[in-house]
Scaffold this motif. Structure first.
Motif, PDB file in Angstrom:
ATOM      1  N   ILE A  76       0.864  -1.178   0.000  1.00  0.00           N
ATOM      2  CA  ILE A  76       0.000   0.000   0.000  1.00  0.00           C
ATOM      3  C   ILE A  76       0.897   1.222   0.000  1.00  0.00           C
ATOM      4  O   ILE A  76       1.891   1.294   0.727  1.00  0.00           O
ATOM      5  CB  ILE A  76      -0.926   0.010   1.236  1.00  0.00           C
ATOM      6  CG1 ILE A  76      -1.786  -1.258   1.219  1.00  0.00           C
ATOM      7  CG2 ILE A  76      -1.788   1.256   1.255  1.00  0.00           C
ATOM      8  CD1 ILE A  76      -2.433  -1.538   2.534  1.00  0.00           C
ATOM      9  N   GLN A  77       0.511   2.169  -0.820  1.00  0.00           N
ATOM     10  CA  GLN A  77       1.316   3.379  -0.981  1.00  0.00           C
ATOM     11  C   GLN A  77       0.442   4.589  -0.691  1.00  0.00           C
ATOM     12  O   GLN A  77      -0.636   4.739  -1.246  1.00  0.00           O
ATOM     13  CB  GLN A  77       1.880   3.451  -2.403  1.00  0.00           C
ATOM     14  CG  GLN A  77       2.640   4.717  -2.713  1.00  0.00           C
ATOM     15  CD  GLN A  77       3.126   4.734  -4.148  1.00  0.00           C
ATOM     16  OE1 GLN A  77       3.347   3.690  -4.756  1.00  0.00           O
ATOM     17  NE2 GLN A  77       3.285   5.922  -4.696  1.00  0.00           N
ATOM     18  N   SER A  78       0.941   5.454   0.176  1.00  0.00           N
ATOM     19  CA  SER A  78       0.178   6.666   0.484  1.00  0.00           C
ATOM     20  C   SER A  78       0.295   7.662  -0.660  1.00  0.00           C
ATOM     21  O   SER A  78       1.125   7.520  -1.556  1.00  0.00           O
ATOM     22  CB  SER A  78       0.715   7.318   1.759  1.00  0.00           C
ATOM     23  OG  SER A  78       1.962   7.961   1.509  1.00  0.00           O
ATOM     24  N   GLN A  79      -0.553   8.642  -0.621  1.00  0.00           N
ATOM     25  CA  GLN A  79      -0.379   9.784  -1.505  1.00  0.00           C
ATOM     26  C   GLN A  79       0.892  10.545  -1.094  1.00  0.00           C
ATOM     27  O   GLN A  79       1.314  10.485   0.061  1.00  0.00           O
ATOM     28  CB  GLN A  79      -1.578  10.722  -1.392  1.00  0.00           C
ATOM     29  CG  GLN A  79      -2.847  10.189  -2.011  1.00  0.00           C
ATOM     30  CD  GLN A  79      -2.756  10.122  -3.515  1.00  0.00           C
ATOM     31  OE1 GLN A  79      -2.449  11.110  -4.165  1.00  0.00           O
ATOM     32  NE2 GLN A  79      -3.005   8.943  -4.073  1.00  0.00           N
ATOM     33  N   PRO A  80       1.515  11.255  -2.025  1.00  0.00           N
ATOM     34  CA  PRO A  80       2.659  12.091  -1.628  1.00  0.00           C
ATOM     35  C   PRO A  80       2.210  13.164  -0.645  1.00  0.00           C
ATOM     36  O   PRO A  80       1.098  13.684  -0.739  1.00  0.00           O
ATOM     37  CB  PRO A  80       3.132  12.714  -2.949  1.00  0.00           C
ATOM     38  CG  PRO A  80       2.570  11.823  -4.014  1.00  0.00           C
ATOM     39  CD  PRO A  80       1.277  11.299  -3.475  1.00  0.00           C
ATOM     40  N   SER A  81       3.085  13.460   0.294  1.00  0.00           N
ATOM     41  CA  SER A  81       2.772  14.508   1.265  1.00  0.00           C
ATOM     42  C   SER A  81       2.865  15.880   0.613  1.00  0.00           C
ATOM     43  O   SER A  81       3.377  16.029  -0.505  1.00  0.00           O
ATOM     44  CB  SER A  81       3.766  14.452   2.430  1.00  0.00           C
ATOM     45  OG  SER A  81       5.059  14.827   1.980  1.00  0.00           O
ATOM     46  N   THR A  82       2.380  16.848   1.302  1.00  0.00           N
ATOM     47  CA  THR A  82       2.613  18.233   0.876  1.00  0.00           C
ATOM     48  C   THR A  82       4.115  18.498   0.896  1.00  0.00           C
ATOM     49  O   THR A  82       4.806  18.110   1.835  1.00  0.00           O
ATOM     50  CB  THR A  82       1.902  19.210   1.824  1.00  0.00           C
ATOM     51  OG1 THR A  82       0.509  18.902   1.834  1.00  0.00           O
ATOM     52  CG2 THR A  82       2.116  20.648   1.393  1.00  0.00           C
ATOM     53  N   VAL A  83       4.605  19.130  -0.153  1.00  0.00           N
ATOM     54  CA  VAL A  83       6.049  19.371  -0.204  1.00  0.00           C
ATOM     55  C   VAL A  83       6.442  20.360   0.885  1.00  0.00           C
ATOM     56  O   VAL A  83       5.718  21.321   1.166  1.00  0.00           O
ATOM     57  CB  VAL A  83       6.485  19.892  -1.586  1.00  0.00           C
ATOM     58  CG1 VAL A  83       6.247  18.856  -2.648  1.00  0.00           C
ATOM     59  CG2 VAL A  83       5.767  21.195  -1.931  1.00  0.00           C
ATOM     60  N   GLN A  84       7.570  20.089   1.516  1.00  0.00           N
ATOM     61  CA  GLN A  84       8.113  20.968   2.547  1.00  0.00           C
ATOM     62  C   GLN A  84       9.316  21.710   1.976  1.00  0.00           C
ATOM     63  O   GLN A  84      10.244  21.087   1.471  1.00  0.00           O
ATOM     64  CB  GLN A  84       8.535  20.160   3.774  1.00  0.00           C
ATOM     65  CG  GLN A  84       7.394  19.512   4.530  1.00  0.00           C
ATOM     66  CD  GLN A  84       6.472  20.547   5.150  1.00  0.00           C
ATOM     67  OE1 GLN A  84       6.906  21.622   5.556  1.00  0.00           O
ATOM     68  NE2 GLN A  84       5.191  20.233   5.225  1.00  0.00           N
ATOM     69  N   PRO A  85       9.305  23.028   2.036  1.00  0.00           N
ATOM     70  CA  PRO A  85      10.449  23.773   1.498  1.00  0.00           C
ATOM     71  C   PRO A  85      11.614  23.767   2.485  1.00  0.00           C
ATOM     72  O   PRO A  85      11.430  23.645   3.690  1.00  0.00           O
ATOM     73  CB  PRO A  85       9.880  25.188   1.338  1.00  0.00           C
ATOM     74  CG  PRO A  85       8.839  25.280   2.416  1.00  0.00           C
ATOM     75  CD  PRO A  85       8.234  23.902   2.536  1.00  0.00           C
TER      76      PRO A  85
END
Length: 766
Positions: A364-373
Motif C-alpha cells: 500500500i502506498q500513500s499519496q505524496p505529502s505536501t512538499v516541505q520547502p
C-alpha cells in the motif's frame, strides 16, 4: 509507398470494391496527426494535460508504454502528439461509466466504450484499437511506473467485442485482443485483430473494463479525491495502428467521446487493508541539513512492514529528483535518513509511506505529502565603517544559520563589488574607488549554493551615506608671563601683579578633511584684570597669517565668568588643508588676591565636517600656580625667650634659649632689586611686675660683630634675591639676636622682663 485498397459498399447503390493487395502494419511507421470530427480540440487538451507526468512515488524502471505479454503487441505513440484517430468510418461512438459496490463496500468502476458503423459498410485490413484515457487522478499513480502499469492492466476485468466474434473476457487467451498502457497519454490501449470482413452497418467494436478500488489500493495505487471536486474525467477514442494511404481515413464518424465517473471521492469502504497516509517531516528543514527525520501518522499494522520514500526536488535545475527509497520506520513510527549531499534553500522534500505485506506481494502506498520547502534565514548587514579619503569599507553581517555567504556593495547605484563574509560575521572591501564622503552605499548579503556557486537567497538592503572624513584637531594652550626684561616667557608659575598671556592654538591635522562652522571658546579665569582684546589669526600650512574678525567677549550667566567666543560663518575661513591653524590670544594682569591660588584656563572647540555633521566637542584646560608678587616676610619669630639669666656682675651677652620661628623673606617682585632688613627697639625691656626698665638691651650679631639695637631702625641684612624662592636668615653663635646686659639696679633677682622689637623690610636704597 505501400498501398491498400479499401472497398466501401454503399447499401443503397450496391457498389463494392475488393481487396487487391495485402498489407502488413508496422506500428513504428505511424506519423499521422490526430484527426477527429466532433471533439478534436477537447481531445487534444485532455491528451496534453496528462502528457509525461511523472509520479514522485516511482520505485521501478519506467517506460512510456507497457503491454501485457499475452499478444506481444506494443503501441508506440508518435511525436506529433496523441493517439491517432484514423480508423474512422461513418459511424458513432459512446462512452459511459458506472459504479458498483464490492464485498466491503469499496467502489468498483466500470468504463464502457462502443464504436458502431451506422451508414456504410467497411472492409478493414488494419488493426483497430479503442483508447480509454484514464482520469489524471488515477493515471498519475501509474504513469512511468512499469510495475504499477502491469498490475493495473492485470487487475482490469471486463469484456471486449469486435466484428466476427462473440463477447469475450478482456483477458481471454483465445482472442487476439491485446492490452497496453501509454504513460504519454495516460491511456489504456485495447488493440483488436486485423479484420478483412465486409463490415455492415451495426457492426461494432466495444470494450467494457472494470477496476476495483480496493484491489488497486493493495497494489500501491491510491485514488485521491477528484481534482475538480466533483467527478473524474474519462475519454474514449476509436483509432487504428495503420500508416500512410492504407490507414482508414474516412473521417466522418463520431469516434471520440468524453465522460465522467460521477462520484467523489472513490472509497475503500471497509476493505481489509491498513490505511496509509503521508509521513510528516520534522520541520523546519534547514539549508545544508544532512539528515531528514519524521514520523508516520498511523498505527502500524503487524502484518506489514513500513518504509518511507523521500523525494527531494532541487532548485538548481536538476530535472531528476533525488529519491531515497526504503527508509525504515521504527516501532514508534519514526524514521531518520542520512543524506549523501546536503539539501539547500529552495529544495523541496515530500514523503510517501509504503506498507508491504509480510505474507504476499501486496503493498500500500500513500499519496505524496505536501512538499516541505528548505528554509534559510539570512541576516542583512547591520553596520559598516567607511570614511572619506579611504578606499576600504568594512562591516558586520552576523549570521545565525550555516551556509556560504557573500556580501555585495554598490556605490551610488553604479558598479557592484563582492567580498566573502567571514565566519565571525565581519567583512571588508579593499581597493575601492577612494571615498570623498557623502557617497550612497547599498549592501546586501547573498546566500550562495554549495552546489552551483550561484546565489539562492538575498537579504534586505542596508543603505547609508559614507561619512565625510572627520577633522582631527589638536588643541594647544600656552600660558606665558612677562619677565623683568619685558619679554614673554613660558610660565611654570606666576605672581600677583604679573602680566600673563594666554594662547589657544587649534590645528587641523589630517589631509582631505574639512573643518567648518568652527567654534572657539576660551574662558577667562577669575583673578585677572587689565584684560586686553583677543586677537584671532588664521595661519596656513605655508605659514601665511591672516587676521580673523568676529571674536566676542561674552559672559556665562550661570557661572558669571567671561569668555572669548568665535563661530565661523564664512566659507573662506573653513579649514580644508592639513596644518592650518587658528590662534586666539589675549593678555591680562593677575590681581593681588590670587596669591597662593591657581589660574585655570579652560577652552572648547566644536564645528562640523564637510557634510555638515557635527564633530565631537573637544575640551582642554591649562593652569598655572600664582604666588605673591611682593617683597615680604614669609615668616618671622613672634617670641624669643632668654631664660634663667643670672644677675650680671659685668657686661654679659646671652644667646636666646628659644626662638619660636625662623625669619624667612621672599622677594616675589618680577623686577628684583636689593632689599634691606632693619630692626629697631619699639619697646624697651621692662619688668612685668615693676616699672623698672632696661633700654637698648639687645644686639644683632653679624659674622661675630655685635650691633646695638636702638629705637632707630638699623640695617642688619641686605640681599638681592635671584628668584622667588624663600630666603631664611639663620641664627647661630655668629649671627642673630642676642641679649646684652650690664649690672644695673633695674635688674632684680627672680623677675621677668619683656621687650618688643620691630623687623622692617625695605627695598628702598639706604
Amino acid at each position: 509507398m505501400r498501398r491498400k485498397w479499401i472497398v466501401l459498399f454503399l447499401a443503397a447503390l450496391a457498389l463494392g470494391f475488393f481487396w487487391t493487395k495485402t498489407y502488413q502494419v508496422a506500428a513504428q511507421e505511424a506519423t499521422s496527426t490526430i484527426q477527429t470530427t466532433t471533439e478534436e480540440s477537447s481531445a487534444k487538451t485532455v491528451m496534453e494535460s496528462t502528457t509525461n507526468q511523472i509520479t514522485a512515488s516511482s520505485e521501478t524502471q519506467t517506460s512510456d508504454t507497457v503491454t501485457l505479454p499475452k499478444n506481444n503487441i506494443e503501441n508506440n505513440d508518435t511525436a506529433s502528439g496523441g493517439p491517432q484517430t484514423r480508423t474512422v468510418s461513418i459511424g458513432n461512438s459512446e462512452i459511459s461509466s458506472s459504479i458498483a459496490s464490492g464485498t466491503y463496500g469499496q467502489d468498483i468502476i466500470t468504463i464502457s466504450y462502443d464504436y458502431s458503423i451506422t451508414l456504410l459498410g467497411l472492409a478493414i485490413n488494419d488493426k483497430p484499437m479503442i483508447i480509454i484515457q484514464l482520469p489524471p487522478e488515477i493515471a498519475n499513480q501509474i504513469n512511468n511506473n512499469t510495475t504499477k502499469q502491469q498490475d493495473f492492466l492485470a487487475l482490469l476485468t471486463g469484456t471486449v467485442t469486435y466484428p466476427g466474434t462473440a463477447t469475450q473476457d478482456i483477458h481471454s487467451t483465445t482472442n487476439a485482443v491485446s492490452l497496453s498502457y501509454s504513460s504519454s497519454y495516460s491511456s489504456v490501449y485495447v488493440t483488436f485483430p486485423t479484420s478483412s470482413l465486409i463490415l455492415l452497418p451495426g457492426t461494432k467494436w466495444s470494450v467494457k473494463m472494470s477496476f476495483d478500488v480496493g484491489a488497486m489500493y493493495k497494489k500501491g495505487i491510491t485514488v485521491p479525491a477528484a481534482t475538480n471536486g466533483t467527478n473524474y474525467p474519462i475519454r474514449g477514442t476509436f483509432s487504428d495502428v495503420g500508416t500512410g494511404l492504407g490507414a482508414i481515413s474516412i473521417i466522418i464518424g463520431n469516434n471520440t467521446r468524453t465522460g465522467t465517473i460521477n462520484k467523489n471521492p472513490l472509497t475503500l469502504g471497509t476493505y481489509p487493508v491498513p490505511r496509509v497516509t503521508p509521513a510528516v517531516l520534522t520541520t523546519p528543514l534547514q539549508h545544508l541539513q544532512t539528515n531528514l527525520a519524521g514520523s508516520i501518522q498511523q498505527t502500524q499494522d503487524s502484518g506489514y512492514n513500513y518504509t518511507v520514500q523521500l523525494t527531494i526536488n532541487h532548485i538548481d535545475g536538476t530535472t531528476t529528483p533525488t529519491i531515497i527509497n526504503n527508509v525504515p520506520v521504527d516501532s514508534s513510527g519514526n524514521f531518520n535518513a542520512t543524506l549523501a549531499s546536503a539539501i539547500e534553500y529552495g529544495d523541496t522534500v515530500s514523503t510517501v509511506v509504503f506498507a508491504r505485506s509480510k505474507t504476499n506481494t501486496d503493498y500500500i502506498q500513500s499519496q505524496p505529502s505536501t512538499v516541505q520547502p528548505v528554509n534559510w534565514t539570512i541576516k542583512p548587514v547591520t553596520s559598516i565603517s567607511a570614511v572619506g579619503n579611504s578606499n576600504q569599507l568594512s562591516g558586520t553581517a552576523a549570521q545565525t544559520a550555516a551556509g556560504t555567504y557573500q556580501v555585495k556593495l554598490q556605490i551610488n547605484g553604479g558598479t557592484t563589488y563582492s567580498t566573502s563574509l567571514n565566519a565571525n560575521g565581519s567583512f571588508q572591501f579593499s581597493g575601492l574607488p577612494t571615498f570623498q564622503g557623502g557617497e550612497s552605499v547599498k549592501l546586501w548579503v547573498q546566500g550562495i549554493s554549495n552546489r552551483t556557486g550561484l546565489p539562492l537567497l538575498v537579504s534586505s538592503d542596508f543603505t547609508q551615506s559614507v561619512p565625510y572624513l572627520k577633522p582631527q584637531l589638536t588643541m594647544t594652550q600656552t600660558i606665558e608671563r612677562k619677565n623683568a626684561q619685558g619679554n614673554w616667557e613660558a610660565a611654570t608659575s606666576t605672581v600677583t601683579g604679573q602680566s600673563v598671556r594666554f594662547t589657544l592654538t587649534v590645528t587641523l591635522n589630517n589631509q582631505s578633511a574639512t573643518w567648518k562652522n568652527q567654534i572657539l571658546k576660551a574662558s577667562i579665569p577669575q583673578g585677572l584684570n587689565q584684560l586686553s582684546l583677543a586677537t584671532l589669526t588664521k595661519k596656513t600650512a605655508a605659514g601665511v597669517s591672516t587676521p580673523i574678525v568676529g571674536t566676542q567677549l561674552l559672559t556665562d550667566i550661570n557661572t558669571n565668568t567671561q569668555y572669548w567666543y568665535y563661530q565661523n560663518t564664512l566659507t573662506a575661513n573653513n579649514f580644508t588643508e592639513a596644518n592650518t591653524s587658528f590662534i586666539l590670544q589675549y593678555t591680562a594682569v593677575i590681581t593681588d588676591d590670587m596669591a597662593d591660588k591657581t589660574l585655570v584656563f579652560p577652552s572648547l572647540i566644536d564645528g562640523s565636517d564637510a557634510g555638515g555633521a557635527a564633530i565631537t566637542t573637544q575640551n582642554s584646560s591649562s593652569s598655572v600656580p600664582v604666588k605673591s608678587g611682593l617683597l615680604r616676610f614669609v615668616q618671622s619669630p613672634t617670641q624669643v625667650s632668654f631664660k634663667n639669666i643670672a644677675v650680671p656682675s659685668q657686661t654679659t651677652t646671652y644667646a636666646p634659649s628659644n626662638v619660636n620661628a625662623s625669619l624667612i623673606i621672599a622677594d616675589g617682585r618680577v623686577a628684583k632689586s636689593q632689599w634691606h632688613l632693619l630692626v629697631r627697639e619699639s619697646q624697651a625691656m621692662k619688668s612685668t611686675t615693676t616699672n623698672k626698665t632696661i633700654n637698648q638691651a639687645f644686639v644683632y650679631r653679624k659674622s661675630g660683630q655685635d650691633y646695638p639695637i636702638t629705637t632707630v631702625a638699623s640695617e642688619i641684612y641686605a640681599y638681592t634675591s635671584p628668584d622667588d624662592n624663600n630666603v631664611e636668615l639663620t641664627w647661630n653663635q655668629q649671627n642673630g639676636l642676642f641679649l646684652k646686659l650690664s649690672p644695673s639696679v633695674n635688674i632684680n633677682v627672680n623677675e621677668s622682663y619683656t621687650a618688643q622689637l620691630q623687623w622692617i623690610l625695605s627695598d628702598a636704597p639706604l
